[in-house]
Design a protein around this motif. Structure first.
Motif, PDB file in Angstrom:
ATOM      1  N   THR A  24       0.856  -1.182   0.000  1.00 47.90           N
ATOM      2  CA  THR A  24       0.000   0.000   0.000  1.00 47.90           C
ATOM      3  C   THR A  24       0.890   1.229   0.000  1.00 47.90           C
ATOM      4  O   THR A  24       1.725   1.396   0.884  1.00 47.90           O
ATOM      5  N   LEU A  25       0.717   2.062  -1.014  1.00 44.60           N
ATOM      6  CA  LEU A  25       1.479   3.307  -1.119  1.00 44.60           C
ATOM      7  C   LEU A  25       0.719   4.427  -0.421  1.00 44.60           C
ATOM      8  O   LEU A  25      -0.483   4.581  -0.618  1.00 44.60           O
ATOM      9  N   LYS A  26       1.425   5.204   0.366  1.00 43.38           N
ATOM     10  CA  LYS A  26       0.832   6.377   0.984  1.00 43.38           C
ATOM     11  C   LYS A  26       0.608   7.441  -0.082  1.00 43.38           C
ATOM     12  O   LYS A  26       1.252   7.435  -1.126  1.00 43.38           O
ATOM     13  N   ALA A  27      -0.287   8.371   0.190  1.00 41.09           N
ATOM     14  CA  ALA A  27      -0.557   9.466  -0.735  1.00 41.09           C
ATOM     15  C   ALA A  27       0.740  10.211  -1.030  1.00 41.09           C
ATOM     16  O   ALA A  27       1.581  10.399  -0.149  1.00 41.09           O
ATOM     17  N   GLY A  28       0.932  10.596  -2.268  1.00 40.09           N
ATOM     18  CA  GLY A  28       2.119  11.333  -2.682  1.00 40.09           C
ATOM     19  C   GLY A  28       2.397  11.092  -4.138  1.00 40.09           C
ATOM     20  O   GLY A  28       1.721  10.310  -4.800  1.00 40.09           O
ATOM     21  N   THR A  29       3.409  11.762  -4.663  1.00 40.17           N
ATOM     22  CA  THR A  29       3.841  11.584  -6.042  1.00 40.17           C
ATOM     23  C   THR A  29       5.183  10.872  -6.029  1.00 40.17           C
ATOM     24  O   THR A  29       6.128  11.328  -5.397  1.00 40.17           O
ATOM     25  N   TYR A  30       5.237   9.740  -6.701  1.00 36.44           N
ATOM     26  CA  TYR A  30       6.431   8.905  -6.748  1.00 36.44           C
ATOM     27  C   TYR A  30       7.069   9.056  -8.118  1.00 36.44           C
ATOM     28  O   TYR A  30       6.426   8.848  -9.139  1.00 36.44           O
TER      29      TYR A  30
ATOM     30  N   THR B 193      -2.437   9.508  -5.024  1.00 36.60           N
ATOM     31  CA  THR B 193      -1.302   8.585  -5.104  1.00 36.60           C
ATOM     32  C   THR B 193      -0.926   8.452  -6.578  1.00 36.60           C
ATOM     33  O   THR B 193      -1.676   7.890  -7.364  1.00 36.60           O
ATOM     34  N   ILE B 194       0.239   8.984  -6.938  1.00 40.50           N
ATOM     35  CA  ILE B 194       0.597   9.139  -8.339  1.00 40.50           C
ATOM     36  C   ILE B 194       2.009   8.610  -8.606  1.00 40.50           C
ATOM     37  O   ILE B 194       2.940   8.933  -7.864  1.00 40.50           O
ATOM     38  N   ILE B 195       2.146   7.816  -9.656  1.00 41.92           N
ATOM     39  CA  ILE B 195       3.453   7.433 -10.172  1.00 41.92           C
ATOM     40  C   ILE B 195       3.662   8.271 -11.422  1.00 41.92           C
ATOM     41  O   ILE B 195       2.886   8.184 -12.376  1.00 41.92           O
ATOM     42  N   ASP B 196       4.687   9.108 -11.409  1.00 44.18           N
ATOM     43  CA  ASP B 196       4.928  10.070 -12.485  1.00 44.18           C
ATOM     44  C   ASP B 196       6.279   9.793 -13.138  1.00 44.18           C
ATOM     45  O   ASP B 196       7.326   9.977 -12.523  1.00 44.18           O
ATOM     46  N   CYS B 197       6.250   9.353 -14.392  1.00 41.45           N
ATOM     47  CA  CYS B 197       7.492   9.070 -15.134  1.00 41.45           C
ATOM     48  C   CYS B 197       8.129  10.332 -15.694  1.00 41.45           C
ATOM     49  O   CYS B 197       9.216  10.267 -16.273  1.00 41.45           O
ATOM     50  N   GLU B 198       7.483  11.464 -15.555  1.00 41.42           N
ATOM     51  CA  GLU B 198       8.011  12.765 -15.964  1.00 41.42           C
ATOM     52  C   GLU B 198       8.411  12.817 -17.437  1.00 41.42           C
ATOM     53  O   GLU B 198       9.342  13.517 -17.814  1.00 41.42           O
ATOM     54  N   ASN B 199       7.711  12.046 -18.290  1.00 33.97           N
ATOM     55  CA  ASN B 199       8.021  12.017 -19.726  1.00 33.97           C
ATOM     56  C   ASN B 199       9.499  11.771 -19.988  1.00 33.97           C
ATOM     57  O   ASN B 199      10.101  12.357 -20.875  1.00 33.97           O
ATOM     58  N   ASN B 200      10.098  10.899 -19.198  1.00 36.28           N
ATOM     59  CA  ASN B 200      11.532  10.623 -19.252  1.00 36.28           C
ATOM     60  C   ASN B 200      11.821   9.514 -20.261  1.00 36.28           C
ATOM     61  O   ASN B 200      11.858   8.339 -19.923  1.00 36.28           O
TER      62      ASN B 200
END
Length: 86
Positions: A16-22, A47-54
């Motif tokens: 379980t991931l806590k709220a935040g941007t990963y 709860t966000i996983i952000d690849c940052e358009n990398n």
């Protein structure tokens, strides 16, 4: 996130991931292998996983087994192979 996925991948566990941007290394281009795993967030809006358009990094790559994702958003990820979730 990858460290937690690797720890449960052979033991059929849930995370379980806590709220935040990963983002960044260990939080994108994640690999799930060889078992049943579950990944839950505290809500898709917080709860966000952000690849940052990398480049062409996917959010997840499922090598085998069953994988459940619920309550999170995966954004700004790209992939060129069909076995990826982006």
């Amino acid at each position: 996130i990858q460290e937690a996925l690797s720890a449960v991948s052979n033991n059929q566990g849930s995370i379980t991931l806590k709220a935040g941007t990963y983002k960044g290394e260990g939080n994108i281009n994640l690999t799930v292998q060889n078992s049943f795993s579950q990944l839950y967030g505290e809500g898709a809006d917080v709860t966000i996983i952000d690849c940052e358009n990398n480049g062409y990094l996917p959010g997840f790559r499922l090598q085998s087994g069953t994988f459940t994702i619920q309550g999170l958003t995966i954004r700004n990820c790209k992939a060129i192979e069909r076995s990826y979730l982006y």
